[in-house]
Design a protein around this motif. Structure first.
Motif, PDB file in Angstrom:
ATOM      1  N   GLY A 137      -4.987   0.827  -3.882  1.00 27.46           N
ATOM      2  CA  GLY A 137      -3.456   0.676  -4.854  1.00 27.46           C
ATOM      3  C   GLY A 137      -3.334  -0.695  -4.265  1.00 27.46           C
ATOM      4  N   GLU A 138      -2.003  -0.798  -5.989  1.00 26.78           N
ATOM      5  CA  GLU A 138      -1.098  -1.358  -6.393  1.00 26.78           C
ATOM      6  C   GLU A 138       0.377  -1.042  -6.164  1.00 26.78           C
ATOM      7  OE1 GLU A 138      -2.930  -3.453  -9.011  1.00 26.78           O
ATOM      8  OE2 GLU A 138      -3.918  -4.655  -7.998  1.00 26.78           O
ATOM      9  N   GLY A 139       1.589  -2.214  -6.003  1.00 25.97           N
ATOM     10  CA  GLY A 139       2.149  -1.324  -6.300  1.00 25.97           C
ATOM     11  C   GLY A 139       3.266  -1.421  -5.500  1.00 25.97           C
ATOM     12  N   ASP A 140       4.457  -0.648  -5.427  1.00 21.71           N
ATOM     13  CA  ASP A 140       5.137   0.210  -3.980  1.00 21.71           C
ATOM     14  C   ASP A 140       4.673  -0.428  -2.552  1.00 21.71           C
ATOM     15  OD1 ASP A 140       7.724  -1.502  -5.044  1.00 21.71           O
ATOM     16  OD2 ASP A 140       8.017   0.877  -5.771  1.00 21.71           O
ATOM     17  N   LEU A 195       2.647  -7.653   7.970  1.00 20.41           N
ATOM     18  CA  LEU A 195       2.226  -7.873   6.376  1.00 20.41           C
ATOM     19  C   LEU A 195       2.903  -8.992   5.793  1.00 20.41           C
ATOM     20  CD1 LEU A 195       0.280  -4.546   6.989  1.00 20.41           C
ATOM     21  CD2 LEU A 195      -0.878  -6.648   6.573  1.00 20.41           C
ATOM     22  N   GLY A 196       4.289  -8.612   5.764  1.00 18.87           N
ATOM     23  CA  GLY A 196       5.151  -9.064   5.117  1.00 18.87           C
ATOM     24  C   GLY A 196       6.047  -7.716   4.582  1.00 18.87           C
ATOM     25  N   LEU A 197       5.886  -6.531   4.876  1.00 15.38           N
ATOM     26  CA  LEU A 197       6.599  -5.318   3.356  1.00 15.38           C
ATOM     27  C   LEU A 197       7.632  -5.952   3.900  1.00 15.38           C
ATOM     28  CD1 LEU A 197       3.728  -3.377   4.365  1.00 15.38           C
ATOM     29  CD2 LEU A 197       4.040  -4.873   2.429  1.00 15.38           C
ATOM     30  N   ARG A 198       9.092  -5.398   2.785  1.00 16.10           N
ATOM     31  CA  ARG A 198      10.459  -5.849   2.909  1.00 16.10           C
ATOM     32  C   ARG A 198      10.914  -4.816   2.940  1.00 16.10           C
ATOM     33  NH1 ARG A 198      14.842  -6.819   0.297  1.00 16.10           N
ATOM     34  NH2 ARG A 198      13.616  -5.984  -2.168  1.00 16.10           N
ATOM     35  N   GLN A 199      10.322  -3.757   2.009  1.00 16.30           N
ATOM     36  CA  GLN A 199      11.074  -2.279   1.979  1.00 16.30           C
ATOM     37  C   GLN A 199       9.697  -1.555   2.166  1.00 16.30           C
ATOM     38  OE1 GLN A 199      14.612  -2.039  -0.891  1.00 16.30           O
ATOM     39  NE2 GLN A 199      15.769  -1.443   0.993  1.00 16.30           N
TER      40      GLN A 199
END
Length: 299
Positions: free
Chosen positions: A36-39, A104-108
């Protein structure tokens, strides 16, 4: 987005540092599946023999991927992720999730956890509230115990895994109520993971830690989250299988609902401890409602 984007893809990332109880593990090669894509939405699987991101979330992951960039992690010691011979604790798993999110560089992120994984997801939110937007929990005796609840002896004990396929099947039959969902593919995948070097050592180490938590007041105060959870501003919800044998709804589930009456609480009909496996569509729709997204129609 094409249907192919909703199907999980195998990925790897190296987590630079994970703290164990008495030592530090460097360079934990970590496996996860994503779609998937997005948040970003991080899925945290439960415990037990052969557990992994793919096996714990296979039936619901493609549905969630219609809305989010879904990451289902193999926690340290499980799946295809490294299995260092260290002293495991719940905090080891929380620190590993934190390392994955950073690597993974996931900020939130949003998180959803099942069983033991629900405690890990919630503990991550308590430790890193600025990094979390919402948390979904599914059937978690671990979190219920961490807020002081007890099952009054009503829980069905989980069968011991002795290294055989038969014992793994018995374990799965306790947490998944629908026999049709216990496919050869699922059992084969979990048995392969359960047979990898280091996995049973992790299970034994974590079991010893669980026993330590019941005996050592210092470890109890690290594990318990009742007061912290009452102050958490991050929105969270609770889903519980109506026919959960290992974390009874009438004691642990009802207790969570009574303790946190403002937290959305949903009972999933015809579902056991792994409600997302027994009733993936129902769990998907409940999570989408909590996340404020309309469920996608399935043609």
């Amino acid at each position: 987005m094409g249907e192919a984007a909703h199907q999980p893809q195998s990925r790897w990332v190296v987590v630079p540092q994970v703290r164990a109880m008495r030592e530090t593990v460097y360079g934990v090669r970590t496996h996860y599946v994503e779609a998937g894509e997005g948040d970003p939405l991080v899925l945290v699987h439960g415990g037990g023999p052969g557990s992994s991101g793919a096996s714990g979330w296979a039936r619901i992951l493609p549905l969630l991927a219609r809305h989010f960039h879904v990451v289902a992690v193999d926690l340290i010691g499980s799946g295809d992720t490294d299995k260092p011979l260290v002293d495991y604790s719940f905090q080891t798993l929380v620190d590993h999730v934190a390392g994955v999110v950073d690597a993974l560089g996931l900020r939130q992120v949003r998180l959803v956890g099942n069983s033991q994984g629900a405690y890990v997801a919630m503990r991550y939110a308590l430790d890193h509230p600025g990094r979390v937007t919402q948390v979904g929990t599914i059937a978690t005796a671990t979190l219920a115990t961490a807020v002081g609840l007890r099952d009054d002896g009503r829980a069905v004990p989980l069968p011991t895994f002795d290294g055989t396929r038969e014992s793994l099947v018995a374990f799965m039959e306790t947490i998944v109520n629908d026999p049709a969902k216990l496919t050869d593919e699922l059992i084969d995948a979990r048995f392969r993971s359960a047979s990898l070097p280091g996995h049973r050592e992790m299970l034994n180490s974590l079991w010893s830690y669980r026993k330590l938590v019941t005996e050592d007041p210092d470890q109890q105060q690290v594990f318990e989250v009742r007061e912290r959870l009452a102050k958490l501003a991050v929105p969270w919800c609770v889903l519980w299988g109506a026919d959960d044998h290992t974390a009874p709804l009438e004691t642990l589930g009802a207790g969570m609902q009574e303790l946190y009456p403002r937290v959305p609480f949903h009972v999933v009909p015809d579902a056991g401890h792994q409600a997302q496996t027994d009733q993936p569509q129902a769990v998907y729709e409940l999570l989408m409602d909590f996340f404020g997204r309309a469920p996608a129609s399935v043609g």
